[in-house]
Design an enzyme around this catalytic site. Structure first.
Site, mmCIF file in Angstrom:
data_model
loop_
_atom_site.group_PDB
_atom_site.id
_atom_site.type_symbol
_atom_site.label_atom_id
_atom_site.label_comp_id
_atom_site.label_asym_id
_atom_site.label_seq_id
_atom_site.Cartn_x
_atom_site.Cartn_y
_atom_site.Cartn_z
ATOM 1 N N VAL A 77 0.830 -1.200 0.000
ATOM 2 C CA VAL A 77 0.000 0.000 0.000
ATOM 3 C C VAL A 77 0.869 1.256 0.000
ATOM 4 O O VAL A 77 1.931 1.291 0.623
ATOM 5 C CB VAL A 77 -0.951 0.008 1.224
ATOM 6 C CG1 VAL A 77 -0.167 0.041 2.530
ATOM 7 C CG2 VAL A 77 -1.926 1.185 1.165
ATOM 8 N N TYR A 79 0.491 5.887 -0.676
ATOM 9 C CA TYR A 79 -0.379 7.055 -0.785
ATOM 10 C C TYR A 79 0.132 7.966 -1.882
ATOM 11 O O TYR A 79 1.341 8.169 -2.039
ATOM 12 C CB TYR A 79 -0.404 7.825 0.544
ATOM 13 C CG TYR A 79 -1.074 9.179 0.445
ATOM 14 C CD1 TYR A 79 -2.457 9.287 0.320
ATOM 15 C CD2 TYR A 79 -0.317 10.351 0.467
ATOM 16 C CE1 TYR A 79 -3.070 10.527 0.219
ATOM 17 C CE2 TYR A 79 -0.929 11.602 0.372
ATOM 18 C CZ TYR A 79 -2.309 11.675 0.245
ATOM 19 O OH TYR A 79 -2.913 12.899 0.138
ATOM 20 N N CYS A 171 4.165 0.742 2.120
ATOM 21 C CA CYS A 171 4.752 -0.366 1.370
ATOM 22 C C CYS A 171 4.768 -1.665 2.180
ATOM 23 O O CYS A 171 5.575 -2.566 1.924
ATOM 24 C CB CYS A 171 6.141 -0.011 0.868
ATOM 25 S SG CYS A 171 6.135 1.491 -0.153
#
Length: 235
Positions: A77, A79, A171
């Site tokens: 993940v 952003y 991450c």
């Protein structure tokens, strides 16, 4: 014969929603042929969390009102938001003579060299893709390769709000700290950072920079075989 494979065409997209650009990258990759020049798309996204293909939902702890998109890149993940340079590399790996791992290394070292130009000592890590300054992540990296060609790319924190990173395990690493150029004393805008990155990347790939011709449209971009664009200066 087209000299497309020797070119890297730059397309500057400004602020664009993630889903539209993702769809366009896939359309470009599916439509390209051997003579299609590779492209570098420079842009920013409105606030969004993205989960990689094998991303684990537990690493996204509190999305709040920020959209979450599961995408087809590698990694966990991250952003994206205004103030972050996003550079998507649509590269023909076969023409470039690169495998996936060497391409990741090339992108990381291009960023390390770019940061060194600004007096910032940075490094990559063998256990976690991306670029770090004193243990804090300043750039993330995620790719997808299809039909021998890459899409997705890198995200460099220039001057964005870092608060959303506190809602995730960046991450996939709990407690991983992040940083941005502004906090390191480097004051420049996303556009200027993108131009410097494009020049360094083209040199690393052994390609000539060109200006992408024609308008990019939301929902898809179909490349034109043999379109060599117009030359641009190498910052």
């Amino acid at each position: 014969m087209s000299d497309g494979p020797s070119l890297l065409l730059v397309r500057r997209l400004g602020l664009q929603p993630y889903p539209a650009v993702w769809e366009a990258m896939r359309a470009f990759t599916d439509a390209r042929v051997a003579a299609t020049p590779s492209e570098l798309w420079l842009l920013e996204h409105p606030p969004v969390f993205t989960l990689g293909q094998a991303g684990r939902a537990e690493h996204l702890r509190d999305a709040g009102g920020i959209p979450v998109i599961r995408t087809d890149r590698g990694g966990q993940v991250t952003y994206h938001g205004p103030g972050q340079l996003v550079a998507y590399l649509l590269l023909d790996l076969r023409a470039a003579g690169l495998g996936v791992r060497p391409l990741v290394t090339l992108l990381e070292q291009t960023l390390v060299g770019l940061l060194a130009d600004w007096g910032v000592a940075a490094e990559s890590r063998s256990d976690a893709p991306g670029v770090y300054v004193k243990g804090r992540k300043i750039a993330s990296l995620g790719l997808r390769v299809r039909r021998g060609c890459s899409y997705h790319g890198i995200a460099l924190n220039v001057d964005l709000d870092l608060e959303p990173f506190s809602r995730i395990d960046p991450c996939g690493y709990p407690g991983l700290a992040v940083t941005r150029l502004r906090d390191l004393g480097v004051t420049l805008d996303v556009g200027a950072a993108g131009e410097r990155f494009a020049g360094r990347l083209a040199r690393a790939l052994g390609l000539r920079l060109g200006e992408a011709a024609g308008a990019w449209r939301r929902g898809g971009y179909t490349p034109v075989a043999g379109d060599t664009g117009a030359p641009v200066s190498d910052p």
